[in-house]
Write a protein that holds these residues in place. Structure first.
Motif, short mmCIF file in Angstrom:
data_model
loop_
_atom_site.label_atom_id
_atom_site.label_comp_id
_atom_site.label_asym_id
_atom_site.label_seq_id
_atom_site.Cartn_x
_atom_site.Cartn_y
_atom_site.Cartn_z
N ARG A 132 -28.25 -61.98 3.05
CA ARG A 132 -27.26 -61.72 4.09
C ARG A 132 -27.93 -61.72 5.47
N ASP A 133 -29.17 -61.18 5.54
CA ASP A 133 -29.89 -61.21 6.82
C ASP A 133 -30.08 -62.65 7.28
N THR A 134 -30.44 -63.54 6.35
CA THR A 134 -30.67 -64.94 6.69
C THR A 134 -29.39 -65.57 7.24
N ARG A 135 -28.27 -65.23 6.66
CA ARG A 135 -27.00 -65.79 7.14
C ARG A 135 -26.65 -65.24 8.52
N ARG A 136 -26.93 -63.97 8.73
CA ARG A 136 -26.70 -63.40 10.07
C ARG A 136 -27.64 -64.05 11.09
N ILE A 173 -14.30 -77.48 12.59
CA ILE A 173 -15.18 -77.26 11.45
C ILE A 173 -14.48 -77.64 10.15
N ASP A 174 -13.20 -77.29 10.04
CA ASP A 174 -12.42 -77.60 8.83
C ASP A 174 -12.38 -79.10 8.59
N ARG A 175 -12.24 -79.88 9.67
CA ARG A 175 -12.20 -81.34 9.52
C ARG A 175 -13.49 -81.87 8.89
N HIS A 176 -14.60 -81.23 9.20
CA HIS A 176 -15.88 -81.67 8.66
C HIS A 176 -16.14 -81.12 7.25
N LEU A 177 -15.85 -79.83 7.07
CA LEU A 177 -16.28 -79.14 5.85
C LEU A 177 -15.16 -78.95 4.84
N GLY A 178 -13.91 -79.00 5.31
CA GLY A 178 -12.80 -78.79 4.40
C GLY A 178 -12.57 -77.34 4.03
N ILE A 179 -13.06 -76.42 4.85
CA ILE A 179 -12.86 -74.99 4.62
C ILE A 179 -12.28 -74.40 5.91
N ALA A 186 -18.46 -65.56 10.43
CA ALA A 186 -18.46 -64.28 9.73
C ALA A 186 -19.41 -64.38 8.54
N PRO A 187 -20.73 -64.28 8.78
CA PRO A 187 -21.71 -64.55 7.72
C PRO A 187 -21.58 -63.66 6.50
N GLU A 188 -21.05 -62.44 6.67
CA GLU A 188 -20.91 -61.55 5.53
C GLU A 188 -19.88 -62.07 4.52
N ALA A 189 -19.04 -63.02 4.92
CA ALA A 189 -18.00 -63.56 4.04
C ALA A 189 -18.40 -64.87 3.36
N TRP A 190 -19.56 -65.42 3.71
CA TRP A 190 -19.92 -66.74 3.17
C TRP A 190 -20.51 -66.64 1.77
N ASP A 191 -20.15 -67.57 0.91
CA ASP A 191 -20.92 -67.77 -0.31
C ASP A 191 -22.01 -68.80 0.00
N THR A 194 -20.79 -72.30 1.25
CA THR A 194 -20.28 -72.28 2.62
C THR A 194 -21.43 -72.19 3.61
N PHE A 195 -22.41 -71.35 3.32
CA PHE A 195 -23.58 -71.19 4.19
C PHE A 195 -24.31 -72.51 4.36
N TYR A 196 -24.63 -73.16 3.26
CA TYR A 196 -25.36 -74.42 3.35
C TYR A 196 -24.50 -75.51 4.00
N GLY A 197 -23.19 -75.47 3.74
CA GLY A 197 -22.31 -76.44 4.38
C GLY A 197 -22.29 -76.29 5.89
#
Length: 389
Positions: A132-136, A173-179, A186-191, A194-197
């Protein structure tokens, strides 16, 4: 710039926040363009580059104090009288040229040693961070790029004098990633996916503004222009790959090839250099095949099947060069193709062997890629570049 200027420029108080090569490249662009722009324009661009690339305000302040000896001094009330020279014996252009020429001598700014809570924490990775720290930390990096105008080209920029509706960043972002609904971050919400995407998406979105100017009316702030993807993506890869490395994540953003800007498996320096040479030194008729093989093999989701396909692509290139290999190796060239023919790699016959560890695929890929690179050198030696007198 002469030797005297190089000696008098003291770099000891400056620390890099960028790769030295990128500072040199962007600085050389400013110097080349300075002959076609006004004095204030090149100085503004140089100041912005110094502010971005070097830690703190020391370098920018030193540059600001120097006279612009290229500028007109016809104004009798100017604070810089004609012929005035700084105590360092140089003007802005000479100082900036020296900085750019000696960018490789600058030391990088070091992160502070861990503080008490970080040293006392449990359950952390080797560098004291959690996933989670890495995502933040990644979200913080994106925020820094946003704050310096690197997302203005795609997200737009607010101005008190322009009431046009800005693009919806989440939609972009949605147009590129589809999410949907990924902005604000909101990094605490990523799986993990999603993070790598997001890491890959923002690589494609960032662009460096080489120009910024203040808009003081209503406290509007800085506006940015002249956007360029190349330097922004170099800087983005450098920062994000450093973050991934420190977190012990064994992926990195590819710096070249068909999978440029996509996460690939990390290799050692020697193999990374081999990939770089194979991608950049292959003749035009084989470049596409080499790029595709490398992309198939090193993707972060590469399967055994994709690795077989990568080896097949390289084997096909080597088959086309078989006469050259036989000429140099004699009858031993057959051993190179026997591996691919007898094992479940090329023709997929029933009598081929297929029971082996995936490490075998790694070994044969690197062997074949090294052989492609060797034959590139042999071809180049047969066709030396023409010298123009």
């Amino acid at each position: 710039m002469g030797d005297d200027g190089a000696v008098s420029l003291d770099l000891s108080n400056y620390e890099l926040l960028w790769p030295a090569e990128l500072l040199a490249s962007e600085g050389e662009h400013i110097l080349r363009a300075s002959d076609r722009t006004s004095g204030s324009s090149w100085v503004d661009r140089a100041t912005w580059l110094i502010t971005e690339a070097l830690a703190g305000t020391t370098a920018a302040a030193d540059f600001e104090e120097l006279p612009d000896l290229d500028a007109s001094t016809d104004d009798p009330w100017s604070s810089t009288p004609p012929g005035w020279v700084s105590r360092a014996g140089m003007g802005k252009r000479e100082w900036f040229t020296g900085l750019i020429n000696r960018a490789g001598e600058l030391r990088h700014a070091a992160a502070p040693r861990p503080y008490w809570p970080q040293r006392r924490s449990n359950g952390l990775s080797h560098d004291g961070s959690t996933p989670r720290d890495t995502r933040r930390d990644f979200a913080r990096i994106v925020g820094e790029f946003e704050g310096k105008g690197y997302l203005v080209e795609v997200f737009g920029e607010e101005c008190v004098d322009d009431h046009s509706e800005l693009p919806d960043a989440s939609v972009v972002i949605d147009r590129h990633l589809g999410i949907p609904d990924l902005w604000p971050l909101a990094p605490e919400a990523w799986d993990e996916d999603t993070f790598y995407g997001l890491i890959e998406v923002f690589h494609d979105l960032v662009s460096r503004p080489r120009v910024r100017h203040p808009h003081s009316f209503g406290g509007c702030g800085w506006h940015h222009s002249e956007f360029h993807h190349g330097p922004a993506r170099v800087l983005y890869r450098w920062k994000v790959n450093q973050l991934l490395r420190e977190a012990g994540i064994e992926y990195e953003l590819a710096a070249d090839g068909e999978d440029l800007g996509r996460l690939v498996a990390v290799t050692d320096d020697a193999r990374s250099q081999l990939v770089h040479r194979a991608l950049n030194d292959s003749p035009p008729d084989t470049t596409a095949g080499v790029r595709h093989a490398i992309a198939l093999f090193r993707g972060h989701d590469a399967s055994a099947e994709s690795k077989r396909s990568a080896i097949f692509n390289l084997a096909r290139i080597l088959e086309e060069r078989r006469a050259l290999i036989k000429e140099r190796l004699g009858k031993d060239e057959g051993a190179l193709f026997e591996i691919a023919n007898r094992f479940d790699l090329r023709h997929r016959r029933a009598d081929q062997r297929g029971e082996y560890d995936e490490a075998f695929l790694d070994w044969i890929f690197w062997w074949y890629l090294a052989t492609v690179e060797l034959t590139n050198q042999l071809i180049a030696s047969r066709n030396p570049p023409t010298r123009h007198v």
